[in-house]
Design an enzyme around this catalytic site. Sequence first.
Site, PDB file in Angstrom:
ATOM      1  N   TRP A   1       0.882  -1.180   0.000  1.00 39.09           N
ATOM      2  CA  TRP A   1       0.000   0.000   0.000  1.00 39.09           C
ATOM      3  C   TRP A   1       0.913   1.221   0.000  1.00 39.09           C
ATOM      4  CZ3 TRP A   1      -1.735   2.745   4.882  1.00 39.09           C
ATOM      5  CH2 TRP A   1      -2.754   3.646   4.631  1.00 39.09           C
TER       6      TRP A   1
ATOM      7  N   ASP B   1      -0.504  -5.055   9.586  1.00 39.56           N
ATOM      8  CA  ASP B   1      -1.580  -4.162   9.184  1.00 39.56           C
ATOM      9  C   ASP B   1      -2.778  -5.049   8.833  1.00 39.56           C
ATOM     10  OD1 ASP B   1      -3.303  -2.345   8.097  1.00 39.56           O
ATOM     11  OD2 ASP B   1      -1.860  -1.426   6.724  1.00 39.56           O
TER      12      ASP B   1
ATOM     13  N   LYS C   1     -13.527  -0.816   6.658  1.00 39.58           N
ATOM     14  CA  LYS C   1     -14.089  -1.709   5.635  1.00 39.58           C
ATOM     15  C   LYS C   1     -15.090  -2.675   6.263  1.00 39.58           C
ATOM     16  CE  LYS C   1     -10.095  -0.246   3.835  1.00 39.58           C
ATOM     17  NZ  LYS C   1      -9.818   0.623   2.734  1.00 39.58           N
TER      18      LYS C   1
HETATM   19  C1  LMR Z   1      -6.936   1.749  -0.232  1.00 42.60           C
HETATM   20  O1  LMR Z   1      -5.823   1.229  -0.304  1.00 42.60           O
HETATM   21  O2  LMR Z   1      -7.605   2.023  -1.230  1.00 42.60           O
HETATM   22  C2  LMR Z   1      -7.553   2.029   1.117  1.00 42.60           C
HETATM   23  O3  LMR Z   1      -6.745   1.520   2.122  1.00 42.60           O
HETATM   24  C3  LMR Z   1      -7.894   3.448   1.311  1.00 42.60           C
HETATM   25  C4  LMR Z   1      -6.688   4.295   1.580  1.00 42.60           C
HETATM   26  O4  LMR Z   1      -6.699   4.997   2.599  1.00 42.60           O
HETATM   27  O5  LMR Z   1      -5.747   4.293   0.793  1.00 42.60           O
END
Ligand code: LMR
Length: 405
Positions: free
Chosen positions: A130, A211, A246
């Site tokens: 992420w 996470d 979520k």
């Molecule tokens: C995402 O990866 O789309 C979600 O975790 C929202 C975010 O805050 O990035």
Amino acid sequence: MSVFAAVPLAPRDPVLGVTEAFREDPRGIKVNLGVGVYQDERGDIPVLDCVRQVELAMGQDTRPHGYLPIDGFPLYLATVKALVFGTGSEILDRVATVQGLGGTGGLRIGAGVLAGLNPRPAVLVSDPSWENHEALFRRAGFRVGRYRYYDPERHDVDTGGMLADLAAAPKGSIVVLHACCHNPTGCDLTESDWEEVVKVCSERGLVPFLDMAYQGFGAGLAQDATAVAQFAAAGQTFLVASSFSKSLSLYGERVGAINFVTASADEAARVLSQAKVTARTLYSNPPSFGAKVAAQVLADPALKASWEQELAGMRRRITTMRQALKTGLEQAGVPGDLSYITTQRGMFSYSGLSPEQMRRLRQQYGVYGLGSGRLCVAALNPGNIDYVIEAIADVMSQPDAGPAD
Ligand code: LMR
């Protein structure tokens, strides 16, 4: 001369910036598969029935809007601990839990506490991860490196590469791990892979920082916490950032937490004191509404059971959309083995589309995903899936014209 004269323009956020661009797009036909937000078959963000019941009951109650304690709403903290570690887990007296502004806020408090360690360790995130993981830890003052995670040829986890990189990491490094529904790849470790990861973290003295933003979207609430259970059973000290954005569809209420698993109750008290200093200096104390809703759902056996059923329904709908996407692309003549679309778990499909193909999807069709090729399959529905299939099949059939902007 303005004090801000030399401030550079930052690029848009790689995830939330996609939603900004989507909103600005004037076209009538457009689909946002960027951000990880579950939408129902009509394209709406659902209000879960368990949440609605609590909200309706709260509507009758006009208590004053006082401050919460710095570490959060007490019943919420107790229910988070039970959910993350299991009711009656024997480690609970050495866990310090602090309410966070979503999972991101939990990560940030954890990073703030870890930044106080001397010497400050390095942080390792998965490759890919992420986008905000790296940004957040850098902002908190860490050097951030990567460990191998994804094998694009096999569309699966490069477990061997990951274990080798962890085994070579400097002692004491913080390792950010996705407990379930890996973001962005949707490729998770198996139970036996986790055993190996737990072992290497213990042997190298690494600090696991899990996470768990998507608990319940993989196989179920307890199943998705397998990694947490394994680290706990191994007697390790570690951190878990968790979130109800979520799983309770409470995105904008920012309902998350950070859990520090320490070595003793005394250590937990000291870590909690530092986490409270971090929270106090960032935002003082957390908002109360979402935490009260979550606590009441989790503390009531009937509401909790109803929540689990609703979560199962969301999982089933995502599975149906994954299947429809795979079949549709096959029927549209997209070559190759597309079975990864149905084996990946959680909200995302890591499509393998290049940045240029993602740009074309956006420009030619108004279909928005991330530049990495990540598509949020939880935003597909019977009303948009055929259009999305047509768009993806078309951009995949065009020759790749080179780098995207
Ligand atoms: C995402 O990866 O789309 C979600 O975790 C929202 C975010 O805050 O990035």
